[in-house]
Design a protein around this motif. Sequence first.
Motif, PDB file in Angstrom:
ATOM      1  N   GLY A  91      -6.502 -52.292   5.612  1.00  0.00           N
ATOM      2  CA  GLY A  91      -6.134 -52.537   4.225  1.00  0.00           C
ATOM      3  C   GLY A  91      -6.499 -53.938   3.786  1.00  0.00           C
ATOM      4  N   ALA A  92      -6.510 -54.156   2.490  1.00  0.00           N
ATOM      5  CA  ALA A  92      -6.813 -55.484   1.950  1.00  0.00           C
ATOM      6  C   ALA A  92      -5.704 -56.451   2.344  1.00  0.00           C
ATOM      7  N   GLU A  93      -6.113 -57.650   2.791  1.00  0.00           N
ATOM      8  CA  GLU A  93      -5.134 -58.618   3.296  1.00  0.00           C
ATOM      9  C   GLU A  93      -5.670 -60.024   3.124  1.00  0.00           C
ATOM     10  N   ALA A  94      -4.789 -60.962   2.819  1.00  0.00           N
ATOM     11  CA  ALA A  94      -5.122 -62.391   2.823  1.00  0.00           C
ATOM     12  C   ALA A  94      -4.574 -62.997   4.111  1.00  0.00           C
ATOM     13  N   PHE A  95      -5.155 -64.120   4.512  1.00  0.00           N
ATOM     14  CA  PHE A  95      -4.788 -64.730   5.790  1.00  0.00           C
ATOM     15  C   PHE A  95      -4.545 -66.221   5.626  1.00  0.00           C
ATOM     16  N   SER A  96      -3.484 -66.713   6.236  1.00  0.00           N
ATOM     17  CA  SER A  96      -3.255 -68.157   6.270  1.00  0.00           C
ATOM     18  C   SER A  96      -4.149 -68.770   7.332  1.00  0.00           C
ATOM     19  N   ILE A  97      -4.612 -69.985   7.076  1.00  0.00           N
ATOM     20  CA  ILE A  97      -5.535 -70.669   7.981  1.00  0.00           C
ATOM     21  C   ILE A  97      -4.888 -71.973   8.438  1.00  0.00           C
ATOM     22  N   ASN A  98      -4.778 -72.126   9.745  1.00  0.00           N
ATOM     23  CA  ASN A  98      -4.258 -73.362  10.321  1.00  0.00           C
ATOM     24  C   ASN A  98      -5.305 -73.945  11.265  1.00  0.00           C
ATOM     25  N   GLU A 100      -7.812 -62.420  -0.820  1.00  0.00           N
ATOM     26  CA  GLU A 100      -7.616 -61.123  -0.169  1.00  0.00           C
ATOM     27  C   GLU A 100      -8.964 -60.567   0.278  1.00  0.00           C
ATOM     28  N   LEU A 101      -9.021 -60.141   1.536  1.00  0.00           N
ATOM     29  CA  LEU A 101     -10.231 -59.548   2.090  1.00  0.00           C
ATOM     30  C   LEU A 101     -10.030 -58.045   2.229  1.00  0.00           C
ATOM     31  N   ALA A 102     -11.018 -57.281   1.800  1.00  0.00           N
ATOM     32  CA  ALA A 102     -10.948 -55.836   1.973  1.00  0.00           C
ATOM     33  C   ALA A 102     -10.994 -55.491   3.463  1.00  0.00           C
ATOM     34  N   ALA A 103     -10.544 -54.297   3.786  1.00  0.00           N
ATOM     35  CA  ALA A 103     -10.643 -53.837   5.166  1.00  0.00           C
ATOM     36  C   ALA A 103     -12.090 -53.917   5.626  1.00  0.00           C
ATOM     37  N   ASP A 104     -12.307 -54.437   6.817  1.00  0.00           N
ATOM     38  CA  ASP A 104     -13.635 -54.569   7.435  1.00  0.00           C
ATOM     39  C   ASP A 104     -14.466 -55.698   6.840  1.00  0.00           C
ATOM     40  N   ALA A 105     -13.918 -56.462   5.897  1.00  0.00           N
ATOM     41  CA  ALA A 105     -14.659 -57.577   5.304  1.00  0.00           C
ATOM     42  C   ALA A 105     -14.473 -58.839   6.145  1.00  0.00           C
ATOM     43  N   ASN A 106     -15.363 -59.804   5.926  1.00  0.00           N
ATOM     44  CA  ASN A 106     -15.253 -61.069   6.647  1.00  0.00           C
ATOM     45  C   ASN A 106     -15.608 -62.216   5.725  1.00  0.00           C
ATOM     46  N   THR A 107     -15.250 -63.422   6.136  1.00  0.00           N
ATOM     47  CA  THR A 107     -15.617 -64.630   5.416  1.00  0.00           C
ATOM     48  C   THR A 107     -15.823 -65.742   6.425  1.00  0.00           C
ATOM     49  N   ARG A 108     -16.505 -66.809   6.003  1.00  0.00           N
ATOM     50  CA  ARG A 108     -16.711 -67.966   6.871  1.00  0.00           C
ATOM     51  C   ARG A 108     -15.752 -69.083   6.476  1.00  0.00           C
ATOM     52  N   ILE A 109     -15.344 -69.815   7.482  1.00  0.00           N
ATOM     53  CA  ILE A 109     -14.468 -70.966   7.282  1.00  0.00           C
ATOM     54  C   ILE A 109     -15.197 -72.198   7.792  1.00  0.00           C
ATOM     55  N   PHE A 110     -15.287 -73.230   6.965  1.00  0.00           N
ATOM     56  CA  PHE A 110     -15.908 -74.490   7.359  1.00  0.00           C
ATOM     57  C   PHE A 110     -14.811 -75.523   7.604  1.00  0.00           C
ATOM     58  N   VAL A 111     -14.918 -76.227   8.709  1.00  0.00           N
ATOM     59  CA  VAL A 111     -14.003 -77.326   9.005  1.00  0.00           C
ATOM     60  C   VAL A 111     -14.837 -78.597   9.160  1.00  0.00           C
ATOM     61  N   VAL A 112     -14.647 -79.538   8.226  1.00  0.00           N
ATOM     62  CA  VAL A 112     -15.359 -80.805   8.265  1.00  0.00           C
ATOM     63  C   VAL A 112     -14.488 -81.816   9.004  1.00  0.00           C
ATOM     64  N   VAL A 113     -15.044 -82.425  10.043  1.00  0.00           N
ATOM     65  CA  VAL A 113     -14.275 -83.361  10.866  1.00  0.00           C
ATOM     66  C   VAL A 113     -15.005 -84.696  10.951  1.00  0.00           C
ATOM     67  N   SER A 114     -14.272 -85.715  11.305  1.00  0.00           N
ATOM     68  CA  SER A 114     -14.872 -87.016  11.593  1.00  0.00           C
ATOM     69  C   SER A 114     -14.434 -87.457  12.975  1.00  0.00           C
ATOM     70  N   GLN A 115     -15.217 -88.333  13.544  1.00  0.00           N
ATOM     71  CA  GLN A 115     -14.945 -88.841  14.892  1.00  0.00           C
ATOM     72  C   GLN A 115     -14.055 -90.073  14.809  1.00  0.00           C
ATOM     73  N   PRO A 116     -12.965 -90.094  15.558  1.00  0.00           N
ATOM     74  CA  PRO A 116     -12.087 -91.273  15.514  1.00  0.00           C
ATOM     75  C   PRO A 116     -12.745 -92.465  16.202  1.00  0.00           C
ATOM     76  N   SER A 117     -12.355 -93.656  15.823  1.00  0.00           N
ATOM     77  CA  SER A 117     -12.908 -94.847  16.475  1.00  0.00           C
ATOM     78  C   SER A 117     -12.474 -94.870  17.933  1.00  0.00           C
ATOM     79  N   GLY A 118     -13.355 -95.337  18.774  1.00  0.00           N
ATOM     80  CA  GLY A 118     -13.036 -95.451  20.187  1.00  0.00           C
ATOM     81  C   GLY A 118     -13.422 -94.249  21.017  1.00  0.00           C
ATOM     82  N   ALA A 119     -13.933 -93.180  20.389  1.00  0.00           N
ATOM     83  CA  ALA A 119     -14.353 -92.013  21.160  1.00  0.00           C
ATOM     84  C   ALA A 119     -15.567 -92.377  22.011  1.00  0.00           C
TER      85      ALA A 119
END
Length: 311
Positions: A83-90, A133-152
């Motif tokens: 079924g159609a459903e939305a999803f929380s992203i953490n 909301e995504l339909a059943a069998d549907a998909n989407t892409r999630i982009f996560v933009v990150v930065s490198q902390p100092s000292g890595a």
Amino acid sequence: MAATSAFGASQAQAAGVTAGTLIQNTASASYGSGSATTTVTSNTVSIRVDELLDVAVSSLDSGAVPVASTAVLTYRLNNTGNGAEAFSINVSPAVTGNGFDATIQTIAIDANNNGTYEPGVDTVITNGGSTAELAADANTRIFVVVSQPSGAADGASSQVRVTAQALTGAGTPGTSFAGQGQGGGDAVVGATTANANALGSLIASAASVALAKSYVVADPFGGTKPVPGAVVTFTIAATASGSGSVSNLHIVDAIPAGTTYVANSIRLGGAGLTDAADGDAGVASSSGIDVTIGTLAGGATGNVTFQTKIN
């Protein structure tokens, strides 16, 4: 006595029949009484299919993504329920075993489904926010933009976890949410617990590259005026900074409008290169140049030159 059944048809989705579909069944029987044949039917039984809550998350990056200042990690979210459903992203950058914890800059949903992160185009959400909301069998892409902390440390590895959970709810398989399914039925947690996650990988780079472009003009009269017939020598300096090194560095540049490329004029670090794709580090044509520098350590500079003639 004979009996037959008739069922409503529905196109199968990821988790079977679409939520809210009515499965109907009516039995019939015929019998003889003397010379007559009589047919009778039962009442119709209707079963409304409940919504199954299931989800899958995967990383789309082929390997560890280098991060110096910023980097983009890409994930796919699939609604594997019926079924159609939305999803929380953490999103969590704190994963056991990390050599460093990246800083989360932006979380975005691929708005035009082209697979490329586009600031100002893709839909930005907060950490803990939800998808559309995504339909059943549907998909989407999630982009996560990150930065490198100092000292890595250069070459240190890290992972970032993206978790998706059905907004309707999650829990042990079989958990039911009365009346909250698509079509008015219940929503039932499937085998994935309606909660899934995936890890994206990063590798720290303590080096970055700056480009500087310059030119000199030699006109047909022995001077330096940019007149028709003058030859312009362009120099592109790529300088790495930091304590590490960069890899797979290559320089591309277009031939400026109003000029014509001087054949076989590309040079890398003073060494001449051919225009053809013949195994050396350079390729050039009337449209532009592409020169591979390769690995460049912090503090080092690679110089690429080529010439054009003003038309």
